[in-house]
Motif scaffolding. Structure first.
Motif, PDB file in Angstrom:
ATOM      1  N   THR A   1       0.816  -1.220   0.000  1.00 36.18           N
ATOM      2  CA  THR A   1       0.000   0.000   0.000  1.00 36.18           C
ATOM      3  C   THR A   1       0.843   1.262   0.000  1.00 36.18           C
ATOM      4  O   THR A   1       0.556   2.214  -0.733  1.00 36.18           O
ATOM      5  CB  THR A   1      -0.936   0.009   1.229  1.00 36.18           C
ATOM      6  N   VAL A   2       1.905   1.283   0.825  1.00 40.89           N
ATOM      7  CA  VAL A   2       2.738   2.484   0.935  1.00 40.89           C
ATOM      8  C   VAL A   2       3.382   2.815  -0.405  1.00 40.89           C
ATOM      9  O   VAL A   2       3.373   3.962  -0.858  1.00 40.89           O
ATOM     10  CB  VAL A   2       3.827   2.297   2.019  1.00 40.89           C
ATOM     11  N   LEU A   3       3.936   1.791  -1.067  1.00 40.14           N
ATOM     12  CA  LEU A   3       4.574   2.006  -2.357  1.00 40.14           C
ATOM     13  C   LEU A   3       3.560   2.473  -3.404  1.00 40.14           C
ATOM     14  O   LEU A   3       3.839   3.367  -4.206  1.00 40.14           O
ATOM     15  CB  LEU A   3       5.257   0.719  -2.833  1.00 40.14           C
ATOM     16  N   THR A   4       2.374   1.884  -3.373  1.00 41.60           N
ATOM     17  CA  THR A   4       1.330   2.268  -4.324  1.00 41.60           C
ATOM     18  C   THR A   4       0.935   3.727  -4.150  1.00 41.60           C
ATOM     19  O   THR A   4       0.783   4.468  -5.133  1.00 41.60           O
ATOM     20  CB  THR A   4       0.083   1.377  -4.144  1.00 41.60           C
ATOM     21  N   VAL A   5       0.772   4.142  -2.888  1.00 38.37           N
ATOM     22  CA  VAL A   5       0.386   5.531  -2.597  1.00 38.37           C
ATOM     23  C   VAL A   5       1.486   6.495  -3.041  1.00 38.37           C
ATOM     24  O   VAL A   5       1.210   7.530  -3.675  1.00 38.37           O
ATOM     25  CB  VAL A   5       0.087   5.706  -1.098  1.00 38.37           C
ATOM     26  N   LEU A   6       2.743   6.171  -2.726  1.00 40.31           N
ATOM     27  CA  LEU A   6       3.857   7.043  -3.101  1.00 40.31           C
ATOM     28  C   LEU A   6       4.012   7.143  -4.618  1.00 40.31           C
ATOM     29  O   LEU A   6       4.307   8.211  -5.149  1.00 40.31           O
ATOM     30  CB  LEU A   6       5.160   6.534  -2.467  1.00 40.31           C
ATOM     31  N   THR A   7       3.788   6.029  -5.298  1.00 36.30           N
ATOM     32  CA  THR A   7       3.856   6.036  -6.760  1.00 36.30           C
ATOM     33  C   THR A   7       2.761   6.914  -7.348  1.00 36.30           C
ATOM     34  O   THR A   7       2.981   7.668  -8.310  1.00 36.30           O
ATOM     35  CB  THR A   7       3.727   4.605  -7.322  1.00 36.30           C
ATOM     36  N   PHE A   8       1.572   6.828  -6.753  1.00 32.63           N
ATOM     37  CA  PHE A   8       0.453   7.671  -7.196  1.00 32.63           C
ATOM     38  C   PHE A   8       0.761   9.144  -6.970  1.00 32.63           C
ATOM     39  O   PHE A   8       0.591   9.976  -7.867  1.00 32.63           O
ATOM     40  CB  PHE A   8      -0.817   7.276  -6.442  1.00 32.63           C
TER      41      PHE A   8
END
Length: 458
Positions: free
Chosen positions: A267-274
């Motif tokens: 989730t953290v990586l997905t949010v940061l990528t977004f």
């Protein structure tokens, strides 16, 4: 014949804009259509017997116009708004004053080039121009330093890192196509990019500044003067606070670019990528800028945003038309003919890598396309040449830096955002980039003499 048509099309385009003063948007579309006709492209899309399609001139122009705007349209509009908040709050003025206090007027170009060099790694070039243009125009007005030299310094620096420094896309593609170790490639490419920025951005920029000052050249800052009159007597945003508006999208893009190296899927990586997507990052930057600049603004946030949206219209039209012209040059096969012709000449390997990339850069108007195609073409020859593949890869990347012409959307972004004329764009950016590219080629040629001694080159 294709090469002759290409040369004629560039000549006609330059003639239309420089001699006949035709609007660049119209000139680009006219020359794009004429180039397609001259190379025998169909007027309308045709479906062949095997079911495949050959796109017509109108379709190619439309598709490439749309794809170019799709990639930069949103970020361009948001970037103009971001710059307006920084300027109308008085923050840019205070940033300029801080730079002059630390470096003095004669060394301000060092800060400009270094800012472009660092920012160009995680941030797409056009975004850098959009974000820094208002500040550099204000700085030029204050110091009298050539606006063409400032524009050249930051654009050359940004493109050097975009073309050479990982993890941007072009050098990653080059490393993959030529099967070289990115860990060994990175330090040599980084040093080479810095050398190119130093000579093409700072030294050459200083030369332009001397000539412009000698000739008494001036630039139109009337829009800045009017805004300064409106701001007179009011409180202004501090330089550090204004700088934070610039840093918010940069930091978000940095996090989005590098977080995958440190974080596992989740989730953290997905949010940061977004959040690190250039469009989302710029949107958040604008919202943040609107919020913190509100107490310092003389006009409403809505008015400033609307004005920014209106101002970006002509820029987008010209940029999209540049993409359409570049699309025609690719679709008609000019880039393929140019490449195959150059392969027939016998020249030193480093020089051949540079020349092929440079010619494709001119023909397609795209650094990414030039580097990706060139590295694929020369990979086999480099492997058996005896010259370090790493140095050959850097030579390829160097060829993608300079001689940006009107078929490059970045050419028009620099021209419009920095409010410089056609000649200044050629002198400051096109030739500045070429100087940087040639400098890097010379640098790697010197390194090749010691490739048996320097670590990792063989």
């Amino acid at each position: 014949m294709m090469i002759l048509i290409f040369i004629i099309s560039i000549a006609v385009l330059l003639l239309c804009i420089m001699k006949f003063k035709l609007n660049p948007f119209v000139a680009l579309l006219v020359v794009a259509a004429l180039t397609g006709l001259a190379t025998g492209m169909p007027l309308a899309t045709k479906t062949l017997e095997d079911g495949s399609q050959v796109l017509g001139i109108g379709t190619v122009i439309q598709n490439n116009f749309g794809s170019t705007l799709g990639s930069i349209g949103m970020v361009t509009g948001l970037g103009v708004m971001l710059g307006m908040f920084m300027y109308e709050s008085g923050g840019i003025n205070n940033i300029c004053n801080a730079i002059l206090k630390v470096l003095g007027e004669e060394k301000s170009q060092y800060a400009v080039a270094c800012a472009g060099f660092i920012t160009g790694i995680p941030v797409f070039g056009d975004v850098v121009y959009i974000m820094f243009a208002p500040m550099l125009r204000a700085l030029s007005k204050k110091t009298g330093y050539s606006m063409a030299a400032y524009a050249g310094a930051i654009s050359v620096a940004t493109t050097c890192t975009f073309a050479l420094v990982l993890p941007t896309a072009p050098p990653l593609a080059v490393a993959a196509n030529m099967e070289i170790n990115v860990g060994l490639f990175f330090p040599y490419a980084l040093i080479s990019a810095f050398v190119g920025m130093l000579v093409g951005g700072i030294v050459y920029g200083g030369f332009i500044n001397k000539i412009d000052r000698k000739n008494g050249k001036t630039w139109d800052f009337s829009d800045l003067e009017e805004e300064e009159k409106e701001e007179a007597g009011g409180k202004s945003m501090s330089g550090m606070m204004a700088l934070s508006i610039l840093l918010v999208p940069i930091v978000l893009i940095l996090l989005g670019s590098f977080s995958s190296f440190f974080l596992k899927e989740g989730t953290v990586l997905t949010v940061l990528t977004f959040l690190g997507d250039k469009n989302i990052a710029m949107l958040l930057g604008v919202l943040y800028g609107a919020f913190i600049s509100r107490p310092y603004l003389k006009r409403s946030i809505t008015t400033i945003m609307s004005e920014g949206a209106d101002a970006v219209g002509s820029i987008l039209l010209i940029t999209g038309a540049g993409g359409a012209y570049g699309g025609i040059l690719k679709a008609c096969g000019i880039s393929d003919v140019v490449t195959s012709t150059l392969m027939g000449f016998h020249m030193p390997m480093l020089l051949m890598c540079f020349v092929i990339a440079q010619v494709l850069r001119i023909a397609t108007g795209s650094t990414t396309t030039a580097l990706t195609v060139t590295s694929s073409i020369v990979a086999t020859a480099v492997a058996t040449s005896g010259v370090s593949p790493i140095l050959c890869a850097i030579a390829v990347c160097a060829g993608g830096i300079g001689l940006s012409l009107p078929n490059d959307s970045g050419f028009w972004a620099i021209n419009r955002f920095f409010h410089i004329d056609f000649r200044d764009t050629i002198v400051g950016w096109s030739l500045g980039g070429f100087v940087a590219g040639v400098t890097i080629l010379i640098f790697v040629a010197i390194l090749s003499i010691f490739q048996g001694v320097l670590p990792g080159l063989m």
